[in-house]
Design a protein around this motif. Structure first.
Motif, PDB file in Angstrom:
ATOM      1  N   LYS A 117       0.832  -1.210   0.000  1.00 32.38           N
ATOM      2  CA  LYS A 117       0.000   0.000   0.000  1.00 32.38           C
ATOM      3  C   LYS A 117       0.861   1.252   0.000  1.00 32.38           C
ATOM      4  N   GLU A 118       1.867   1.272   0.852  1.00 28.27           N
ATOM      5  CA  GLU A 118       2.742   2.447   0.923  1.00 28.27           C
ATOM      6  C   GLU A 118       3.537   2.617  -0.370  1.00 28.27           C
ATOM      7  N   ILE A 119       3.998   1.515  -0.931  1.00 27.99           N
ATOM      8  CA  ILE A 119       4.747   1.592  -2.192  1.00 27.99           C
ATOM      9  C   ILE A 119       3.859   2.154  -3.291  1.00 27.99           C
ATOM     10  N   LEU A 120       2.636   1.652  -3.392  1.00 24.85           N
ATOM     11  CA  LEU A 120       1.726   2.145  -4.421  1.00 24.85           C
ATOM     12  C   LEU A 120       1.465   3.641  -4.258  1.00 24.85           C
ATOM     13  N   ASP A 121       1.187   4.072  -3.043  1.00 18.59           N
ATOM     14  CA  ASP A 121       0.916   5.492  -2.827  1.00 18.59           C
ATOM     15  C   ASP A 121       2.117   6.343  -3.217  1.00 18.59           C
ATOM     16  N   THR A 122       3.308   5.845  -2.935  1.00 18.48           N
ATOM     17  CA  THR A 122       4.520   6.607  -3.267  1.00 18.48           C
ATOM     18  C   THR A 122       4.710   6.717  -4.768  1.00 18.48           C
ATOM     19  N   ILE A 123       4.670   5.588  -5.465  1.00 11.10           N
ATOM     20  CA  ILE A 123       4.985   5.636  -6.896  1.00 11.10           C
ATOM     21  C   ILE A 123       3.854   6.282  -7.703  1.00 11.10           C
ATOM     22  N   LEU A 124       2.633   6.162  -7.250  1.00 10.06           N
ATOM     23  CA  LEU A 124       1.535   6.812  -7.965  1.00 10.06           C
ATOM     24  C   LEU A 124       1.608   8.329  -7.852  1.00 10.06           C
ATOM     25  N   SER A 125       2.273   8.825  -6.815  1.00 11.42           N
ATOM     26  CA  SER A 125       2.405  10.281  -6.661  1.00 11.42           C
ATOM     27  C   SER A 125       3.272  10.894  -7.757  1.00 11.42           C
ATOM     28  N   TYR A 126       4.049  10.069  -8.461  1.00 14.16           N
ATOM     29  CA  TYR A 126       4.893  10.567  -9.549  1.00 14.16           C
ATOM     30  C   TYR A 126       4.198  10.497 -10.910  1.00 14.16           C
ATOM     31  N   CYS A 127       2.953  10.069 -10.925  1.00 11.41           N
ATOM     32  CA  CYS A 127       2.208   9.918 -12.183  1.00 11.41           C
ATOM     33  C   CYS A 127       1.327  11.130 -12.461  1.00 11.41           C
ATOM     34  N   LYS A 128       1.271  11.506 -13.709  1.00 10.34           N
ATOM     35  CA  LYS A 128       0.349  12.556 -14.133  1.00 10.34           C
ATOM     36  C   LYS A 128      -1.087  12.064 -14.019  1.00 10.34           C
ATOM     37  N   PRO A 129      -2.046  12.954 -13.844  1.00 10.53           N
ATOM     38  CA  PRO A 129      -3.445  12.533 -13.963  1.00 10.53           C
ATOM     39  C   PRO A 129      -3.685  11.943 -15.349  1.00 10.53           C
ATOM     40  N   GLY A 130      -4.300  10.786 -15.381  1.00  5.78           N
ATOM     41  CA  GLY A 130      -4.537  10.122 -16.655  1.00  5.78           C
ATOM     42  C   GLY A 130      -3.413   9.215 -17.097  1.00  5.78           C
ATOM     43  N   ALA A 131      -2.336   9.124 -16.321  1.00 12.15           N
ATOM     44  CA  ALA A 131      -1.202   8.264 -16.684  1.00 12.15           C
ATOM     45  C   ALA A 131      -1.622   6.802 -16.732  1.00 12.15           C
ATOM     46  N   THR A 132      -0.953   6.047 -17.599  1.00  8.74           N
ATOM     47  CA  THR A 132      -1.200   4.611 -17.715  1.00  8.74           C
ATOM     48  C   THR A 132      -0.351   3.867 -16.689  1.00  8.74           C
ATOM     49  N   VAL A 133      -0.951   2.880 -16.043  1.00  7.61           N
ATOM     50  CA  VAL A 133      -0.273   2.078 -15.028  1.00  7.61           C
ATOM     51  C   VAL A 133      -0.383   0.607 -15.413  1.00  7.61           C
ATOM     52  N   VAL A 134       0.735  -0.088 -15.445  1.00  6.32           N
ATOM     53  CA  VAL A 134       0.751  -1.527 -15.703  1.00  6.32           C
ATOM     54  C   VAL A 134       1.418  -2.209 -14.515  1.00  6.32           C
ATOM     55  N   ILE A 135       0.649  -3.050 -13.841  1.00  6.79           N
ATOM     56  CA  ILE A 135       1.118  -3.770 -12.660  1.00  6.79           C
ATOM     57  C   ILE A 135       0.999  -5.263 -12.928  1.00  6.79           C
ATOM     58  N   SER A 136       2.002  -6.039 -12.530  1.00  7.09           N
ATOM     59  CA  SER A 136       1.874  -7.492 -12.606  1.00  7.09           C
ATOM     60  C   SER A 136       2.426  -8.120 -11.340  1.00  7.09           C
ATOM     61  N   VAL A 137       1.810  -9.235 -10.958  1.00  5.54           N
ATOM     62  CA  VAL A 137       2.279 -10.032  -9.826  1.00  5.54           C
ATOM     63  C   VAL A 137       2.057 -11.502 -10.167  1.00  5.54           C
ATOM     64  N   PRO A 138       2.738 -12.407  -9.486  1.00  9.64           N
ATOM     65  CA  PRO A 138       2.548 -13.832  -9.777  1.00  9.64           C
ATOM     66  C   PRO A 138       1.256 -14.368  -9.191  1.00  9.64           C
ATOM     67  N   ILE A 139       0.731 -15.402  -9.831  1.00 14.98           N
ATOM     68  CA  ILE A 139      -0.421 -16.133  -9.303  1.00 14.98           C
ATOM     69  C   ILE A 139       0.125 -17.322  -8.521  1.00 14.98           C
ATOM     70  N   GLU A 140      -0.015 -17.268  -7.216  1.00 16.07           N
ATOM     71  CA  GLU A 140       0.509 -18.319  -6.341  1.00 16.07           C
ATOM     72  C   GLU A 140      -0.615 -18.941  -5.516  1.00 16.07           C
ATOM     73  N   ILE A 141      -1.797 -18.958  -6.075  1.00 22.11           N
ATOM     74  CA  ILE A 141      -2.957 -19.486  -5.379  1.00 22.11           C
ATOM     75  C   ILE A 141      -3.896 -20.095  -6.415  1.00 22.11           C
ATOM     76  N   GLY A 142      -4.680 -21.084  -6.014  1.00 18.49           N
ATOM     77  CA  GLY A 142      -5.563 -21.764  -6.955  1.00 18.49           C
ATOM     78  C   GLY A 142      -4.834 -22.850  -7.734  1.00 18.49           C
ATOM     79  N   PRO A 143      -5.513 -23.489  -8.690  1.00 19.74           N
ATOM     80  CA  PRO A 143      -4.900 -24.583  -9.455  1.00 19.74           C
ATOM     81  C   PRO A 143      -3.616 -24.202 -10.177  1.00 19.74           C
ATOM     82  N   ALA A 144      -3.446 -22.924 -10.501  1.00 12.21           N
ATOM     83  CA  ALA A 144      -2.222 -22.474 -11.175  1.00 12.21           C
ATOM     84  C   ALA A 144      -0.984 -22.822 -10.360  1.00 12.21           C
ATOM     85  N   LEU A 145      -1.123 -22.844  -9.050  1.00  8.11           N
ATOM     86  CA  LEU A 145       0.025 -23.146  -8.199  1.00  8.11           C
ATOM     87  C   LEU A 145       0.562 -24.549  -8.461  1.00  8.11           C
TER      88      LEU A 145
END
Length: 240
Positions: A117-145
């Motif tokens: 949460k703190e990381i997101l708030d920090t890095i989003l503060s450097y974005c212009k209004p309307g800026a594009t954001v691409v976030i990815s994380v691994p899927i480590e839950i469910g059958p994919a695991l």
């Protein structure tokens, strides 16, 4: 061999497919746009920024990573390409003004930090209004695991690929009950400087993003049609 090259060339065919699809997915999600200034938080060796630059998607940017050795690799990866700088997290403010970036990339990073949460708030503060954001994380839950653990098991035969093992009950809870809170992991124990993949639930990150962004798209790789059931990574595209 760079960090990214190791991921793309070593391991098993399953792990190589997963890593290659992540890079390709980001470039695909950005197609049709050109961004003037990107912030890549958790940039690794700079491979993604260079790929985006070579594809004509990004003209300049700042890469941020906690590891000085990765920042040194970034300098090599983008050698002789002007407009890119690299720094540690504590030095971001020295390189970027608030609300100055029109693209934020944060791939395979938020699962490792103490307070996303703190990381997101920090890095989003450097974005212009309307800026594009691409976030990815691994899927480590469910059958994919189950699929991921099998791929990691195979990759480990070729060398010290490294992966976290589960007890039968832990695997049952995470893969079939979608519950990562029932067993100890780096996500449930006190923070020691780095959180690993075991015990990570991507749905918690999605909830954080939904509170802060207008989410426009969710894509899972390497097999988008299979959704979150048999994929290794989830991407979100949002707008500030």
């Amino acid at each position: 061999m760079s960090y990214s090259q190791r991921l793309l060339q070593q391991g098993s065919s399953l792990t190589r497919l997963a890593h290659r699809s992540r890079y390709d997915a980001v470039l695909s999600l950005l197609q049709g746009n050109q961004f003037q200034r990107a912030l890549d938080y958790g940039c690794g060796d700079g491979w993604l920024l260079r790929s985006a630059y070579e594809a004509g998607l990004v003209t300049s940017g700042v890469g941020v990573d906690i590891a000085p050795q990765m920042l040194s690799l970034c300098e090599e990866t983008l050698a002789n390409i002007p407009g890119f700088q690299f720094c540690l997290p504590d030095a971001i403010a020295s390189w970027i003004e608030p609300q100055s970036c029109d693209l934020l990339l944060c791939t395979e990073t938020l699962e490792h930090v103490d307070s996303p949460k703190e990381i997101l708030d920090t890095i989003l503060s450097y974005c212009k209004p309307g800026a594009t954001v691409v976030i990815s994380v691994p899927i480590e839950i469910g059958p994919a695991l189950l699929v991921k653990q099998f791929g990691r098991y195979l990759a480990n035969f070729k060398g010290h690929y490294g992966y976290e093992k589960y007890t039968p009950k832990e695997l049952w809870d995470a893969a079939f009950l979608w519950n990562t809170d029932s067993f100890p992991s780096s996500h449930s124990l006190p923070f020691t400087g780095f959180r690993a993949h075991k015990g990570f639930d991507y749905r918690k990150i999605k909830a954080m993003l939904a509170e802060r962004l207008s989410l426009e798209k969710q894509v899972c790789t390497p097999f988008p049609l299979l959704g979150n059931w048999f994929n290794s990574t989830v991407f979100w595209v949002g707008r500030v």
